[in-house]
Scaffold this motif. Structure first.
Motif: not given
Length: 422
Positions: A12-16, A249-251, A296-297, A387-389
Motif C-alpha cells: 500500500r502506498v502511504l506517501h506521495p 504517481a496518479a494514485v 491527488g484527485v 492488481g498492484v495499482i
C-alpha cells in the motif's frame, strides 16, 4: 529473483511517490527485431533487448529453426542460418511467438511443430494458419498444437484475412513476406483491426530493413519481394509496461519519471500521456524522459481504447479508484488476449467492491468504496499490473501469481516494492 508468497501482499502506498524509473525494453520491438534479423541477409544486433519469458521464447524458437541468437549480453547478436532442421517451438503464452514464427517456418525445408502453455491453446491462430495455406504453406492442424511442413520457399501473393481478433495476424504475414516468391498482399475483411499502432510499428521496422511496403489503402498492406537488409536496432523502453508506474504517481499524488521516453514512437503505451492528462495528472517531457505528477484527485474518463487495448487493465484499475464514472469502449478484442480481460477485470475489480459493468466491447465503472481481498491474475501480466495499482490505494489486496509479470518485466514485484516502500 526473490521467492514471493502467493498470493502476494502487494504494498500500500502511504506517501506521495517521487521516483525516476528505467524500464526494460519493449517486448513488441524486441520480438519484431528478432524475426527480421532471422530473415535478413546478414548478421545484426538487437541492442538493449528485453530479457523476459516472451523474448527468450522467441530467441529459442528462432534458434531451433537454425538461426544463431547470442543472448549472453545486453545486446543480442543474431546470425541468420539455413532453416533446414526439424524443430519444436514452445510458444509459452507469447502471442508473438505463436503468430510470428509460423510464417518464417514456412521458409524451412523441415517440419516445425508448435505448442505452448495450456491457456495458449485457446488463443486465436486460425486466421494466420489459413492465410499461410492460401499462400502455399503446408500446415497440419488449425490450432495449437500444429505443425508447419516447409518446402524451402513460399509462393506468397494476395491473401484475405479477418484481423479483427488481433493486429498480430497482419504483422505476422508482413514480417516474413519479403522473403516469399511473390511477396505478400494482405487484405483485411471484417470489423476494424484493433491495435493499429502495432501494424504501424511493423511497417516502420520493415522499411528500416529496406523492405518496400505499400500501406496507402485502408485495410490493405503489400510487401514487395526482395532482400531484408541486416540492420541493428536499439530497443525503446516498453511504454505499456510504464502504465503501473505512471499510475503510481496518479494514485499517490506523487511524481514518477520514466527515463528515455521517445518523443516519437509507434508504441501503444504512448497513449498513456493523453489518458493520464484526462484523468487529472500533469504530464510533460523533461530532460530525463516523461514525468507524470498526480493531482491527488482521479477523474473518470470516457475513452475508446480500441487501438491501445493492452492498456485496458491498468486504466480500468485507475477508473475503479476515480471519483467520477468511466466508460472504456472498443475493446471486445481483448477477450482473446492472455485471458478474457474484460470478464477478468469485471470479476476481480468487482470482488474488491468496484461498481463495474461488463459490456460486449468494454467496461463501465462508477465510484465505489473498495476493500481488500485476493486479486486473481489468470496467468496474465497485465492483470497483475491492475492488481498492484489497486493495492497501492487499498489496504489488504493480495495479488495472485504476481510472478506472471516476468512475461515482460523480470522481478517486477521486487522493483515495485522498492518504489512503494516508505
Amino acid at each position: 529473483m526473490t521467492s514471493l508468497p502467493d498470493p502476494w501482499p502487494a504494498p500500500r502506498v502511504l506517501h506521495p511517490v517521487d521516483a525516476v524509473v528505467a524500464l526494460p525494453g519493449s517486448k513488441s520491438l524486441t520480438n519484431r527485431a528478432l524475426i527480421l534479423a532471422a530473415v535478413a541477409d546478414g548478421p545484426s544486433v538487437v541492442r538493449r533487448a528485453l530479457r523476459s519469458r516472451d523474448t527468450s521464447l522467441m530467441a529459442a524458437a528462432l534458434t531451433s529453426l537454425g538461426t544463431s541468437v547470442d543472448t549472453s549480453g545486453d545486446d543480442w547478436v543474431v546470425t541468420p542460418g539455413a532453416f533446414d532442421r526439424d524443430a519444436e517451438v514452445d510458444c509459452g503464452l507469447a502471442g508473438t511467438v505463436m503468430r510470428f514464427v509460423p510464417p518464417v517456418a514456412g521458409l524451412s525445408t523441415s517440419v516445425v511443430s508448435f505448442d505452448g502453455d495450456a491457456h495458449m491453446r485457446q488463443r486465436p491462430i486460425g486466421q494466420v494458419l489459413s492465410a499461410l495455406r492460401d499462400l502455399g504453406v503446408s500446415i497440419r492442424g488449425d490450432a495449437l498444437p500444429f505443425s508447419v511442413h516447409g518446402s524451402g520457399s513460399v509462393r506468397g501473393g494476395v491473401v484475405t484475412v479477418d484481423a479483427s481478433g488481433s493486429s498480430q495476424f497482419v504483422s505476422a504475414l508482413l514480417l516474413a513476406g519479403a522473403r516469399y516468391d511473390e511477396g505478400v498482399d494482405v487484405r483485411h475483411v471484417g470489423r476494424p483491426v484493433p491495435s493499429l499502432p502495432h501494424i504501424d510499428m511493423t511497417i516502420a521496422m520493415l522499411r528500416e530493413h529496406g523492405v518496400e511496403v505499400d500501406d496507402a489503402d485502408a485495410d490493405r498492406w503489400s510487401v514487395a519481394p526482395g532482400p531484408v537488409k541486416a540492420v541493428d536496432h536499439v530497443i525503446e523502453p516498453d511504454l505499456s509496461n510504464a502504465a503501473p508506474f505512471l499510475a503510481l504517481a496518479a494514485v499517490s499524488g506523487g511524481s514518477v519519471t520514466v527515463r528515455d521516453w521517445p518523443r516519437a514512437t509507434d508504441q501503444a503505451g504512448d497513449a498513456l500521456r493523453g489518458i493520464l492528462t484526462e484523468m487529472g495528472c500533469e504530464v510533460r517531457f523533461v530532460d530525463e524522459g516523461l514525468r507524470v505528477t498526480g493531482s491527488g484527485v482521479l477523474h473518470g474518463i470516457d475513452v475508446d481504447l480500441h487501438d491501445v487495448g493492452e492498456l485496458t487493465p491498468a486504466v480500468a484499475a485507475l477508473c475503479a479508484l476515480a471519483g467520477s464514472p468511466s466508460h472504456l469502449r472498443g475493446i471486445g478484442h481483448i477477450r482473446g488476449h492472455e485471458t478474457d480481460r474484460l470478464a477478468a477485470l469485471a470479476t476481480e475489480l468487482g470482488a474488491l467492491g468496484a461498481d463495474v459493468t461488463e459490456h460486449d466491447d468494454g467496461l463501465s465503472l462508477r465510484p465505489a468504496a473498495l476493500h481488500g481481498g485476493v486479486f486473481h491474475t489468470y496467468a496474465d501480466h497485465r492483470m497483475a499490473h491492475a492488481g498492484v495499482i489497486v493495492a497501492a490505494a487499498v489496504d489488504g489486496v493480495l495479488v495472485e501469481d504476481v510472478a506472471t509479470t516476468a512475461k515482460t518485466f523480470p522481478d517486477f514485484a521486487g522493483f515495485w516494492s522498492g518504489l512503494v516502500a516508505p
